[in-house]
Scaffold this motif. Structure first.
Motif: not given
Ligand SMILES: C[S@@+](CC[C@H](N)C(=O)[O-])C[C@H]1O[C@@H](n2cnc3c(N)ncnc32)[C@H](O)[C@@H]1O
Length: 527
Positions: A249-276
Motif C-alpha cells: 500500500m502507498k507509503g509502505r514497504y514490504w518488510s521481507i525481500s522478494k526471495e524471502k517471500l517466495d521461500e515462505l510462499d513455497a512453504d505454505g506460510r503466506i496467505y493470499w485471502g480466501a480467493k487467492g
C-alpha cells in the motif's frame, strides 16, 4: 545529604517500638529495644520440617523484631540475608496510635517511621534480583512512593500497579467511589530483575484460526509490509489468482525481500485471502508462538479477583471473617511473575496468611510474620494447617491441583533480653542458662553451638557465657579449652577485679564483656 530530595516527618530521626497496646512509641535509635536481636523461639510445627532455618516459617511477633532476627542471627542470616526473592506486604494504614486528639501529622509520621524501619530491613534481606511489592490505598501511597524512592533508589522503581477492587461503585461515597488499590513495586536492582510474562489466555488463543485446514494448525495473519524504509522492500508480486500487485500500500514497504517471500510462499506460510487474490499476509502459527502476555500495570478483578473473593476464601476455610484478606489469584500473579519454585517469599504483615498459603501451593519457600497472636491462632496458622493437610479446596487449589504436603515451623519472637528499672537497663529475669547463652550469641553475631565450656563460634573466636561472676580461675579454665589459634569472648554478669587483665595475659586477643552493659553498647545501631 544537602540538596537531595527527601520526605520529612515528625521524629524521623527516632525509632519506634510497638507499645503493646496496638500503637507505637518513639524512642532513641540506640535504645536497646531497637538494636537488640530477638530470639526466634520454636513453638510448634506442622507437616514435614527439618527444624532448621530452611523450613517455611510462621513467626508470631512484630515484623521489625522478626526481620532483624532473620538478618542478624547468623543461622538465619545465612539463609535469608540477600536471598529473599519476593516480599509482598499489605501493611495496615491505621497504626493504632492513641493520641488524645487525632493529629494527622503525627499519625502519618508514625506510619512512615514504622514503614521506614521495616523497609530498610527488607532491603537487606532482598536478593539482588528480588523485588518488593507494597499494597496500599490512597491514604499513604504517595508518601510511601517517596519513602521507597529514598530507600531503594528512584532508579529501582518498577511500577505502581492499580488493582481495581470492585466493579460496583459505592453509591454512598460523598464525592467519588474509590474503587482501586495500589501496589508499589521496587526492585533491589532493577537491572537484575526478571519479570516473567503472564500465561496466555484462551481469548488470546481464540484469535488463531484455521480456515484453510493448514496442517500446522491454527494461525493468525500478520502484515508483511511496514512504514519503515527497507531497501529490498519495493517489488511487484503476483497472487495465486494471477493478479499482479505493483507493491505494498502507498507509503509502505514490504518488510521481507522478494526471495524471502517466495521461500515462505513455497512453504505454505503466506496467505493470499480466501480467493487467492489479496495482498500477501504472513501466517503466524499458534504452535510457534513463544511466551505469554506482557504484564500490564492495571489489574482487573475479573482476572485477579475481587475483594469479596479474598474474604470468601478465608471465611469458608477457617469459619471466621478477616477484615482485609487479599484474593489468592492476585498473589498468585505476583509470585508467578517474580519467582521460581524453591525461591523465598516473605510477608511480614501476614494477616490471614494469603501470601504464605499461595506460596506454599506454588512450591515456593515462605516466611510469614504476624503481630497479633489472635490472628495467628484464628487465621494464619489455621489456614496454613489446612493448606498443608490438603484440606483447603478454595483459592487457587483447583487451578493448580494442590493436594497438600510440605510443612512449616511455628516460631515466636522472644521477649526482650532487657528490662528498664527507672533509667537503668538490667537483664530480664529469663536471662539464664541456655536461653541466656543463645541470646548473648545472637547479640554478638556468634553461631550458637554448645561445645565444652563454649556456647558459640565466629570464625576463630569462641564464645563463653558465665551466668554469674567471672574471676581469674574461671577464665583460666575456659582458656585451657582453646586451641592454639583460637581466642575467646567471655560474657559474664559481673567480674572480679583483675579478671579482664588476667584473660588478656592468658590469651592475647581474647576479651571480657559485661552483660548487659557491653551487650547493649555492642548492639549495632542499624541505621
Ligand atoms: C491488611 S492486614 C494483611 C492482610 C493480608 N494481606 C491477607 O491477605 O490476609 C495487615 C496485618 O498486619 C498485621 N500487623 C500490623 N502491624 C504489624 C507489625 N508491626 N508486625 C507484624 N504484623 C503487623 C495486622 O495484625 C494485620 O493482620
Amino acid at each position: 545529604m544537602a540538596g537531595r530530595l527527601a520526605l520529612s516527618w515528625v521524629n524521623k530521626h527516632q525509632a519506634l517500638v510497638p507499645d503493646g497496646d496496638g500503637g507505637y512509641e518513639w524512642i532513641e535509635r540506640d535504645d536497646p529495644r531497637v538494636t537488640e536481636v530477638r530470639l526466634l523461639q520454636q513453638t510448634g510445627h506442622m507437616g514435614e520440617v527439618s527444624g532448621t532455618a530452611e523450613d517455611n516459617l510462621l513467626i508470631q511477633g512484630d515484623s521489625y523484631d522478626a526481620l532483624q532476627a532473620l538478618s542478624r542471627t547468623p543461622e538465619y542470616a545465612k539463609r535469608y540475608r540477600g536471598k529473599v526473592k519476593l516480599v509482598y506486604i499489605d501493611p495496615p494504614f491505621n497504626t493504632g496510635q492513641a493520641f488524645e486528639h487525632y493529629d494527622d501529622a503525627l499519625e502519618h509520621s508514625v506510619w512512615l517511621g514504622m514503614m521506614r524501619e521495616r523497609l530498610l530491613l527488607i532491603r537487606d534481606l532482598l536478593a539482588s534480583d528480588g523485588s518488593v511489592w507494597v499494597h496500599l490505598d490512597d491514604a499513604e501511597m504517595a508518601y510511601c512512593r517517596v519513602l521507597m524512592d529514598e530507600i531503594f533508589g528512584r532508579g529501582n522503581f518498577l511500577a505502581s500497579v492499580v488493582w481495581k477492587r470492585r466493579n460496583d461503585p459505592r453509591n454512598s461515597a460523598v464525592h467519588m467511589s474509590a474503587d482501586h488499590d495500589y501496589i508499589l513495586v521496587f526492585a533491589k536492582r532493577l537491572e537484575d530483575l526478571v519479570i516473567k510474562q503472564l500465561p496466555r489466555t484462551e481469548a488470546m488463543d481464540k484469535a488463531y484460526v484455521n480456515p484453510d485446514n493448514d496442517p500446522r494448525g491454527p494461525w493468525r495473519r500478520t502484515d508483511v509490509s511496514a512504514r519503515n524504509y527497507y531497501s529490498k522492500g519495493m517489488y511487484p508480486v503476483t497472487t495465486p489468482s494471477g493478479r499482479v500487485i505493483s507493491g505494498p500500500m502507498k507509503g509502505r514497504y514490504w518488510s521481507i525481500s522478494k526471495e524471502k517471500l517466495d521461500e515462505l510462499d513455497a512453504d505454505g506460510r503466506i496467505y493470499w485471502g480466501a480467493k487467492g487474490d489479496s495482498l500477501p499476509y504472513l501466517k503466524r502459527y499458534l504452535s510457534e508462538v513463544q511466551g505469554g502476555r506482557v504484564p500490564s500495570s492495571v489489574w482487573h478483578p475479573e482476572e485477579v479477583g475481587f475483594v469479596r473473593n479474598g474474604k470468601e476464601e478465608v471465611r469458608r476455610l477457617v469459619g471466621n471473617v478477616f477484615a482485609t484478606p487479599k484474593p489468592e489469584t492476585m498473589i498468585q500473579r505476583i509470585i508467578q511473575m517474580t519467582t521460581e519454585p524453591g525461591d523465598i517469599v516473605l510477608d511480614c504483615f501476614a494477616g490471614s496468611g494469603t501470601t504464605a498459603a499461595v506460596a506454599h501451593k506454588m512450591g515456593r519457600k515462605w516466611v510469614g510474620v504476624e503481630l497479633s497472636p489472635e490472628n495467628v491462632e484464628n487465621f494464619t496458622r489455621a489456614r496454613l494447617e489446612k493448606v498443608v493437610a490438603g484440606k483447603d479446596p478454595g483459592g487457587i487449589t483447583e487451578q493448580i491441583a494442590w493436594s497438600g504436603g510440605g510443612g512449616f515451623q511455628e516460631l515466636r519472637v522472644g521477649s526482650s533480653l532487657y528490662e528498664r528499672v527507672g533509667h537503668r537497663v538490667v537483664l530480664a529475669d529469663w536471662a539464664k542458662g541456655d536461653d541466656f547463652d543463645q541470646a548473648v550469641a545472637a547479640q554478638l553475631g556468634f553461631v550458637h553451638q554448645p561445645e565444652g565450656p563454649f556456647v558459640g563460634v565466629k570464625g576463630r573466636v569462641r564464645l563463653a557465657v558465665v551466668d554469674g561472676i567471672a574471676d581469674e580461675v574461671v577464665v583460666a579454665s575456659i582458656v585451657s579449652y582453646l586451641n592454639e589459634d583460637e581466642r575467646v569472648t567471655v560474657v559474664a554478669k559481673g567480674a572480679a577485679p583483675g579478671t579482664e587483665q588476667a584473660l588478656r595475659d592468658l590469651s592475647k586477643g581474647s576479651r571480657l564483656l559485661k552483660a548487659p552493659r557491653d551487650l547493649i553498647r555492642r548492639g549495632k545501631v542499624v541505621r
